[in-house]
Design an enzyme around this catalytic site. Structure first.
Site, mmCIF file in Angstrom:
data_model
loop_
_atom_site.group_PDB
_atom_site.id
_atom_site.type_symbol
_atom_site.label_atom_id
_atom_site.label_comp_id
_atom_site.label_asym_id
_atom_site.label_seq_id
_atom_site.Cartn_x
_atom_site.Cartn_y
_atom_site.Cartn_z
ATOM 1 N N LYS A 219 88.777 -38.354 77.144
ATOM 2 C CA LYS A 219 87.372 -38.675 76.804
ATOM 3 C C LYS A 219 86.842 -37.463 76.036
ATOM 4 O O LYS A 219 86.513 -36.444 76.620
ATOM 5 C CB LYS A 219 86.579 -38.903 78.094
ATOM 6 C CG LYS A 219 85.351 -39.791 77.942
ATOM 7 C CD LYS A 219 84.315 -39.331 76.932
ATOM 8 C CE LYS A 219 83.446 -38.228 77.460
ATOM 9 N NZ LYS A 219 82.533 -37.700 76.394
ATOM 10 N N CYS B 270 83.757 -20.363 73.658
ATOM 11 C CA CYS B 270 83.443 -20.044 75.059
ATOM 12 C C CYS B 270 83.786 -18.592 75.376
ATOM 13 O O CYS B 270 83.190 -17.994 76.256
ATOM 14 C CB CYS B 270 84.182 -20.990 75.967
ATOM 15 S SG CYS B 270 85.824 -21.292 75.408
ATOM 16 N N GLU C 38 74.832 -17.799 78.771
ATOM 17 C CA GLU C 38 75.610 -18.170 77.592
ATOM 18 C C GLU C 38 74.691 -18.817 76.562
ATOM 19 O O GLU C 38 73.975 -19.762 76.870
ATOM 20 C CB GLU C 38 76.702 -19.150 78.011
ATOM 21 C CG GLU C 38 77.559 -19.565 76.863
ATOM 22 C CD GLU C 38 78.712 -20.426 77.306
ATOM 23 O OE1 GLU C 38 78.456 -21.476 77.901
ATOM 24 O OE2 GLU C 38 79.857 -20.034 77.047
ATOM 25 N N GLU D 257 87.685 -25.355 82.613
ATOM 26 C CA GLU D 257 87.508 -24.261 81.640
ATOM 27 C C GLU D 257 86.037 -24.289 81.272
ATOM 28 O O GLU D 257 85.585 -25.208 80.609
ATOM 29 C CB GLU D 257 88.352 -24.507 80.389
ATOM 30 C CG GLU D 257 89.847 -24.560 80.616
ATOM 31 C CD GLU D 257 90.454 -23.196 80.866
ATOM 32 O OE1 GLU D 257 89.751 -22.175 80.723
ATOM 33 O OE2 GLU D 257 91.643 -23.150 81.237
HETATM 34 P P1 NAD Z 1 79.348 -30.457 78.323
HETATM 35 O O1 NAD Z 1 79.741 -29.962 79.660
HETATM 36 O O2 NAD Z 1 78.019 -31.098 78.184
HETATM 37 O O3 NAD Z 1 80.381 -31.562 77.806
HETATM 38 C C1 NAD Z 1 81.777 -31.397 77.826
HETATM 39 C C2 NAD Z 1 82.432 -32.744 77.997
HETATM 40 O O4 NAD Z 1 82.078 -33.279 79.267
HETATM 41 C C3 NAD Z 1 82.007 -33.796 76.968
HETATM 42 O O5 NAD Z 1 83.098 -34.614 76.667
HETATM 43 C C4 NAD Z 1 80.955 -34.581 77.715
HETATM 44 O O6 NAD Z 1 80.798 -35.889 77.252
HETATM 45 C C5 NAD Z 1 81.526 -34.571 79.115
HETATM 46 N N1 NAD Z 1 80.539 -34.789 80.179
HETATM 47 C C6 NAD Z 1 79.198 -34.498 80.169
HETATM 48 N N2 NAD Z 1 78.637 -34.873 81.333
HETATM 49 C C7 NAD Z 1 79.625 -35.401 82.108
HETATM 50 C C8 NAD Z 1 79.674 -35.931 83.427
HETATM 51 N N3 NAD Z 1 78.586 -36.009 84.185
HETATM 52 N N4 NAD Z 1 80.868 -36.333 83.906
HETATM 53 C C9 NAD Z 1 81.985 -36.245 83.160
HETATM 54 N N5 NAD Z 1 82.003 -35.759 81.905
HETATM 55 C C10 NAD Z 1 80.843 -35.332 81.379
HETATM 56 O O7 NAD Z 1 79.559 -29.247 77.374
HETATM 57 P P2 NAD Z 1 79.399 -29.181 75.794
HETATM 58 O O8 NAD Z 1 77.956 -29.072 75.499
HETATM 59 O O9 NAD Z 1 80.158 -30.294 75.175
HETATM 60 O O10 NAD Z 1 80.197 -27.806 75.463
HETATM 61 C C11 NAD Z 1 79.595 -26.571 75.498
HETATM 62 C C12 NAD Z 1 79.951 -25.841 76.769
HETATM 63 O O11 NAD Z 1 81.350 -25.874 77.039
HETATM 64 C C13 NAD Z 1 79.634 -24.366 76.710
HETATM 65 O O12 NAD Z 1 78.996 -23.977 77.890
HETATM 66 C C14 NAD Z 1 80.993 -23.679 76.575
HETATM 67 O O13 NAD Z 1 81.100 -22.376 76.999
HETATM 68 C C15 NAD Z 1 81.866 -24.574 77.339
HETATM 69 N N6 NAD Z 1 83.242 -24.429 76.852
HETATM 70 C C16 NAD Z 1 84.181 -23.772 77.597
HETATM 71 C C17 NAD Z 1 85.471 -23.605 77.135
HETATM 72 C C18 NAD Z 1 86.555 -22.891 77.904
HETATM 73 O O14 NAD Z 1 87.704 -22.997 77.543
HETATM 74 N N7 NAD Z 1 86.256 -22.177 78.951
HETATM 75 C C19 NAD Z 1 85.810 -24.138 75.917
HETATM 76 C C20 NAD Z 1 84.847 -24.798 75.185
HETATM 77 C C21 NAD Z 1 83.577 -24.943 75.668
#
Ligand code: NAD
Length: 470
Positions: free
Chosen positions: A170, A279, A377, A245
């Site tokens: 997803k 990230c 962040e 992650e």
């Molecule tokens: P997000 O958590 O909103 O979304 C990430 C994914 O999770 C998307 O596919 C989203 O649709 C899904 N999602 C959202 N709500 C959900 C739920 N309730 N249940 C299941 N899935 C759900 O994050 P974002 O805005 O897409 O990404 C930015 C964030 O991700 C930043 O905080 C960044 O640091 C973090 N990030 C971390 C890493 C790492 O490797 N540690 C890598 C990339 C991004």
């Protein structure tokens, strides 16, 4: 832009169960470039069933044959590189050169590494009078963010395939087109039907249904700490494995004696690349008080060179952030930095262009460890420079956040830098500009996550052990 009006399930594109659609927007000009279906629990259920049905067959494929199919997948990504680069730039806004070298170059290298690892990994070991079997965990739910749309997918799919797992992906709402191209590549590579399945949709609907599905054995999630916490709780209640992650607030520690100009230039580049949406971005630069003002001037001058604009223009070094919500969030942090008393030395909250979700490359000096911009962040092109008194002070500041994902240390020699790095509470540290390594485990200490991705450590996340005693 080309888009599929369906889900890739059981080896074919199938109509979505519902009628809702997600619009894909180019963040550089705010134009809608495509639509994809917003999946429902019904689509997720069909995809998990397909992955479950394909599991015994795929797990029984000998590892060298799985390796050959991962290699074939890598070859398709190489052959379709131009198309993927253009798609990443269109839906994420990353400048073309960065899309090619990093967004597509890195996942190709990761796919290659897993083709080799699948062929060479010891899936069995002898321990005393036991044979220990390392078996695939089963069906994987892979939930990915938009910031590295292809890399985040490959960093989960390639090790899962190498381990003998099947998956449902997803991808993030903002970048589903790259995910659809990846599904095409899986198909073209000849990976058997049902082994990889794609459901596009929103997090709260499709993501949540997938994370909670009883047919899933492991949830591998990359994204925000808030959502990670929720997914961890759901998985914990179901006694399901989980890999998270999450976010970061990584420190770039410049010790006295380091090459200051080089360290500052590399540090600024690390934050501005991908518009700060990494990230592990080194968003806190720590400089000794004797070198502080020099570092601030160098950083302000370096940031001013990050010309922002159309990401398809070869002169552009800084694209927009991914969407309006992120732009407003990042600008909100810049306002907060000013309000809390940090000194703005480059950029600021004003929009640099009339159109597109742009944020100016921004540098703050006189940032203290308790300020919001030093703790939370931001996920945008914003660097904070902090002053330290001595090494112990630098270590306290470096370790003084809830996160622990990346980091860097610069010193006169590698030994001094490595000695400092050993005391940092973080998952990765680059020593004097050490380069990205696709085999090095990537993941967080503290609230930056659970588990590791990449290389053999990343493969181990998709395996479970069985021991036979003789
Ligand atoms: P997000 O958590 O909103 O979304 C990430 C994914 O999770 C998307 O596919 C989203 O649709 C899904 N999602 C959202 N709500 C959900 C739920 N309730 N249940 C299941 N899935 C759900 O994050 P974002 O805005 O897409 O990404 C930015 C964030 O991700 C930043 O905080 C960044 O640091 C973090 N990030 C971390 C890493 C790492 O490797 N540690 C890598 C990339 C991004």
């Amino acid at each position: 832009m080309k888009a599929h009006d369906g889900m890739y399930i059981d080896g074919a594109w199938r109509p979505a169960a519902g009628r809702d659609r997600i619009e894909v927007v180019n963040p550089a000009d705010e134009q809608v470039i495509a639509e994809v279906p917003a999946g429902t629990a019904e689509d997720v259920d069909a995809a998990v069933r397909a992955a479950r049905a394909a599991l015994p067959g795929w797990a029984a494929v000998p590892a060298p044959e799985r390796a050959a199919l991962i290699e074939a997948l890598r070859d398709v990504l190489v052959a379709r590189k131009g198309e993927i680069v253009a798609t990443v730039t269109a839906e994420l806004g990353s400048p073309l050169g960065f899309s090619e070298a990093v967004h597509v170059g890195a996942p190709i290298a990761v796919a290659s590494s897993y083709a080799s690892l699948a062929a060479s990994y010891a899936f069995e070991e002898r321990l005393g009078n036991s044979t220990v079997l390392l078996e695939p965990i089963g069906v994987v739910a892979a939930i990915t963010p938009w910031n590295y749309p292809l890399h985040q997918i490959v960093a989960k799919v390639a090790p899962a395939l190498a381990a003998g797992c099947t998956l449902v992906l997803k991808p993030a709402e903002d970048t589903p087109l790259t995910a659809q191209l990846f599904a095409e590549a899986v198909h073209e590579a000849g990976i058997p039907a049902g082994v990889f399945n794609l459901v596009t949709g929103t997090g709260p609907v499709a993501g949540q249904a997938l994370a909670a599905h009883e047919g899933v054995d492991l949830v591998s999630f990359t994204g925000s700490t808030a959502v990670g916490r929720q997914i961890g709780a759901t998985a914990g209640a179901a006694v399901k494995r989980v890999a998270l992650e999450l976010g970061g607030k990584s420190a770039n520690v410049i010790l006295p004696g380091a090459d200051l100009a080089k360290a500052v230039a590399a540090g600024v580049g690390h934050v501005m690349n991908n518009s700060g949406q990494s990230c592990n971005a080194l968003t806190r630069m720590l400089v000794h008080r004797d070198e502080y003002e020099e570092a601030v001037s160098l950083a302000a001058a370096a940031a001013a060179k990050y010309a922002s604009g159309d990401p398809t223009d070869p002169g552009t070094r800084l694209g927009p952030v991914v969407n309006a919500k992120q732009r407003d969030r990042v600008r909100g942090y810049i306002d907060k930095g000013i309000k809390e008393g940090a000194r703005l030395v480059a950029g600021g909250p004003e929009a640099p262009h009339a159109q597109g979700y742009f944020v100016a490359p921004t540098v703050f000096a006189d940032v203290t460890p308790d300020m919001t911009i030093a703790q939370e962040e931001i996920f945008g092109p914003v660097l904070s420079i902090l002053r330290y008194e001595d090494e112990e002070d630098a270590l306290r500041i470096a370790n003084g956040t809830v996160y622990g994902l990346g980091g860097a240390v610069w010193a006169a020699d590698e030994e001094t830098a490595a000695a400092f790095a050993r005391r940092m509470d973080t998952g990765q540290v680059d020593i004097n500009g050490g380069r990205f390594n696709v085999l090095a485990p990537f993941g967080g200490y503290k609230q930056s996550g659970v588990g590791r991705e990449l290389g053999p450590h990343g493969l181990a996340e998709y395996l479970q052990t069985k021991s036979l005693q003789f």
